[in-house]
Design a protein around this motif. Structure first.
Motif, short mmCIF file in Angstrom:
data_model
loop_
_atom_site.label_atom_id
_atom_site.label_comp_id
_atom_site.label_asym_id
_atom_site.label_seq_id
_atom_site.Cartn_x
_atom_site.Cartn_y
_atom_site.Cartn_z
N THR A 163 82.00 56.65 65.05
CA THR A 163 82.42 55.67 64.06
C THR A 163 82.10 54.26 64.54
N VAL A 217 78.28 53.53 64.43
CA VAL A 217 77.75 53.26 63.09
C VAL A 217 78.13 51.84 62.67
N ARG A 218 79.39 51.46 62.96
CA ARG A 218 79.82 50.11 62.60
C ARG A 218 79.07 49.04 63.38
N ALA A 219 78.69 49.38 64.62
CA ALA A 219 77.96 48.41 65.44
C ALA A 219 76.51 48.30 65.01
N GLY A 220 76.09 49.12 64.04
CA GLY A 220 74.76 48.96 63.47
C GLY A 220 73.71 49.93 63.96
N LEU A 258 72.74 52.63 62.72
CA LEU A 258 71.93 53.19 61.62
C LEU A 258 70.72 52.31 61.32
N THR A 280 79.06 61.37 60.99
CA THR A 280 80.06 60.38 60.62
C THR A 280 81.16 61.00 59.77
N VAL A 298 77.78 49.52 55.30
CA VAL A 298 77.65 50.52 56.35
C VAL A 298 78.72 50.29 57.42
N ARG A 299 78.92 49.02 57.77
CA ARG A 299 79.95 48.72 58.78
C ARG A 299 81.35 49.05 58.30
N ALA A 300 81.55 48.90 56.98
CA ALA A 300 82.88 49.18 56.43
C ALA A 300 83.12 50.68 56.32
N GLY A 301 82.11 51.47 56.65
CA GLY A 301 82.35 52.92 56.71
C GLY A 301 81.84 53.73 55.54
#
Lengths: 217, 217
Positions: free
Chosen positions: A121, A124-127, A129, A175, B124-127
């Protein structure tokens, strides 16, 4: 550049640095497994590793560097199941290699699940993707490049792009697995298997293929 | 539940509320396009929309609700190109519908590019990758369900899972597009086309299909 895994024997100073880093990383992993990434502070990590706060920053200038470290270690573990010591791919055809990938990815994530859920998680939030550099995508691309050279992967496809595509799909499954605590153990395997299957054979039955994508060069 | 698009004529009070919300949303979009999501404060949005800070929270209790609103509007626009007023899919087979999807997605993102780039990254960061609810995934699933009923999509595949898979791959492409300002206009089309192609026909050439995925039930 010196590969640290090859640079042994190191001096004592080097070994001490490595030990402190390992202690910091393990402390972080244990706290993150228990409280999640966002709820784990640098102060807590330093305290648990029994070092000063400033020492943490010598090893991890930003908290997100913990994510990069975690990700690099996973990359190394994943490669271990598919790459020989000489750096080439283990023998096998494309399909069997992807089956081995699938098994390795499931094992990698189900071991120490709590920290993996939090780190996926956070990553993914740190970028991650948006990042083109990814050990997972690179491994997929290596398998695809080799498979294409042997005529096992469609000629018109770009292995770099395909590797990223498969990484994106993998990350989506991962995710959802990370946020859904209700899921049983088999679900990650099942979902990833479906992704690999669609990736390799596509959604259209064979008879429909000639009609697809008339614009394709 | 009342669909607000159908509930006309509304009272004056209702219309005023809708106008304020529109002003807030437009102010947010303009600021986000210029400074990015993270660098846009609620105070600035309220000031630009000429309302008190507290008013903002009546419409968007959390800043992330701007992302949901943006995402819902995109969903509505996307549906408009593929769904009839009666709520069914526009006529066509699966492949032609996905071609229409592709064109709609490219148009949707290239219009007001600056805000889209910021919002995709913020989403994307917000999930949103972990979310099972997604208008895009639902639309993909609707096309796939219909296609499967007509024998155009492989029988053993689950349309819900396939819809999410395609949404994940789409989001990966979109995220790289959002962070890579250097990319030319055609690149989003090209990358997405490749994703749809692999999704529909797979990476393996037809002759290899019989060997793939021996474990598949």
């Amino acid at each position: 550049m010196i590969d640290s895994a090859v640079a042994l024997p190191q001096g004592r100073r080097q070994r001490n640095k490595a030990r402190v880093q390992e202690r910091l990383f393990e402390a972080a992993v244990e706290l993150i497994a228990r409280h999640g990434y966002d709820n784990t502070s640098i102060d807590e990590i330093a305290a648990r590793a029994d070092v000063a706060r400033g020492t943490f920053f010598n090893y991890y200038p930003r908290k997100d560097d913990l994510i990069s470290e975690w990700s690099a270690r996973r990359g190394t573990e994943l490669r271990r199941s598919l790459v020989t010591e000489a750096g080439g791919l283990e023998p096998g055809d494309t399909v069997s290699r992807f089956h081995r990938c699938l098994a390795a990815l499931v094992e990698l994530n189900e071991d120490r699940q709590e920290v993996n859920r939090s780190m996926v998680t956070a990553a993914v939030r740190a970028g991650c993707l948006g990042a083109r550099e990814s050990a997972t995508a690179e491994l997929f691309t290596a398998i695809l490049t080799d498979g294409q050279a042997r005529g096992e992967i469609g000629e018109g496809l770009d292995p770099d792009r395909l590797g990223l595509l498969l990484r994106d799909a993998y990350l989506g499954v991962l995710t959802r697995w990370a946020v859904g605590a209700e899921q049983d153990h088999a679900s990650l395997y099942r979902e990833l298997h479906e992704v690999f299957k669609v990736f390799l054979i596509g959604a259209l039955p064979r008879t429909a293929h000639r009609d697809c994508c008339p614009h394709t060069a």
